[in-house]
Design a protein around this motif. Structure first.
Motif, PDB file in Angstrom:
ATOM      1  N   GLY A 202      39.293  17.855  20.716  1.00 56.27           N
ATOM      2  CA  GLY A 202      38.230  17.035  20.168  1.00 56.27           C
ATOM      3  C   GLY A 202      38.560  15.585  20.418  1.00 56.27           C
ATOM      4  N   SER A 203      37.732  14.696  19.908  1.00 55.79           N
ATOM      5  CA  SER A 203      37.940  13.274  20.148  1.00 55.79           C
ATOM      6  C   SER A 203      39.161  12.739  19.422  1.00 55.79           C
ATOM      7  CB  SER A 203      36.696  12.488  19.727  1.00 55.79           C
ATOM      8  OG  SER A 203      36.414  12.706  18.351  1.00 55.79           O
ATOM      9  N   ASP A 204      39.561  13.382  18.310  1.00 59.75           N
ATOM     10  CA  ASP A 204      40.681  12.872  17.533  1.00 59.75           C
ATOM     11  C   ASP A 204      41.659  13.965  17.113  1.00 59.75           C
ATOM     12  OD1 ASP A 204      39.021  14.144  15.794  1.00 59.75           O
ATOM     13  OD2 ASP A 204      38.834  12.490  14.363  1.00 59.75           O
ATOM     14  N   PHE A 205      41.696  15.067  17.860  1.00 60.11           N
ATOM     15  CA  PHE A 205      42.615  16.147  17.515  1.00 60.11           C
ATOM     16  C   PHE A 205      43.153  16.799  18.780  1.00 60.11           C
ATOM     17  CE2 PHE A 205      43.501  20.636  16.443  1.00 60.11           C
ATOM     18  CZ  PHE A 205      44.475  20.435  15.479  1.00 60.11           C
TER      19      PHE A 205
END
Length: 230
Positions: A202-205
């Motif tokens: 994802g964008s932050d994971f």
């Protein structure tokens, strides 16, 4: 073995190291996580198949206490407790290894104990790290003559980056004859190469995915394992 296992060694070590950490305001750091691996590889041997390997630890001013375990689909489990102190690149520690089948008693410190206590000294120079490990209590290994061998293992490891991936190469050996590592004298028992890459979900994971190729030159065996960290 008398009841002087790692719990007592840990208390003694904590007494020695605590005065070194004199900054009372330093916050305690905690971590918890787990690896899931296709094979449990250790020092040139395959100890188990697929396994969950959780860890939890506390660290304060270089003094750390951690628990690590491994549980697979066989009738066996492992719990390792480590007390260590690090300053600069230097580390000294003691680990209580306990590997047993389901139902075994953890608090059995008799002569037939399944505990193995190992001391460790190491220094990380940056480009390379050197570590020495010696069994001091429990299964210390025997020489061909039947004397206590105090089985030891030392390892040289080097991290590097290549192709956008983090790598670590390591070579380990046992320095003298002992039946713990199955060596008749000095023997290189482990040569490994591990690659780690962050996989974005994802964008932050993202999660680290790693693969290890491990050879045992003494036994002429080769192992390969992959895993993920959470």
């Amino acid at each position: 073995m008398k009841k002087r296992m790692v719990i007592f060694a840990a208390i003694a070590a904590a007494t020695v190291f605590s005065p070194i950490s004199a900054h009372a305001g330093e916050p305690i750091k905690a971590e918890v996580g787990t690896d899931i691996v296709s094979s449990y590889l250790w020092r040139g041997s395959r100890l188990d198949g697929p396994a969950f390997q959780p860890t939890v630890g506390l660290e304060w001013n270089g003094l750390s206490l951690s628990a690590w375990g491994s549980t697979g689909f066989s009738d066996a489990c492992e719990v390792d407790l480590t007390l260590a102190y690090s300053i600069g690149g230097f580390t000294v520690g003691i680990t209580d290894y306990w590997a047993a089948s389901t139902g075994a008693r953890f608090f059995d410190f008799s002569a037939e104990t399944l505990h193995v206590a190992e001391v460790n000294l190491g220094y990380d120079f940056g480009p390379v790290a050197l570590n020495w490990y010696t069994n001091c209590l429990g299964a210390v290994g025997c020489t061909p003559e039947g004397a206590k061998a105090y089985a030891s293992y030392f390892e040289v490891s080097a991290p590097f980056s290549l192709g956008g991936i983090d790598w670590s190469a390591a070579v380990g050996a046992t320095p003298w004859a002992n039946d713990y590592y199955g060596a008749e004298g000095f023997a290189v028992i482990c040569a490994s190469l591990t690659a780690t890459k962050e996989i974005a979900l994802g964008s932050d994971f993202s999660i680290p995915v790693f693969a290890s190729l491990m050879a045992n030159p003494r036994s002429e065996q080769l192992f390969f394992s992959v895993g993920v960290s959470f």
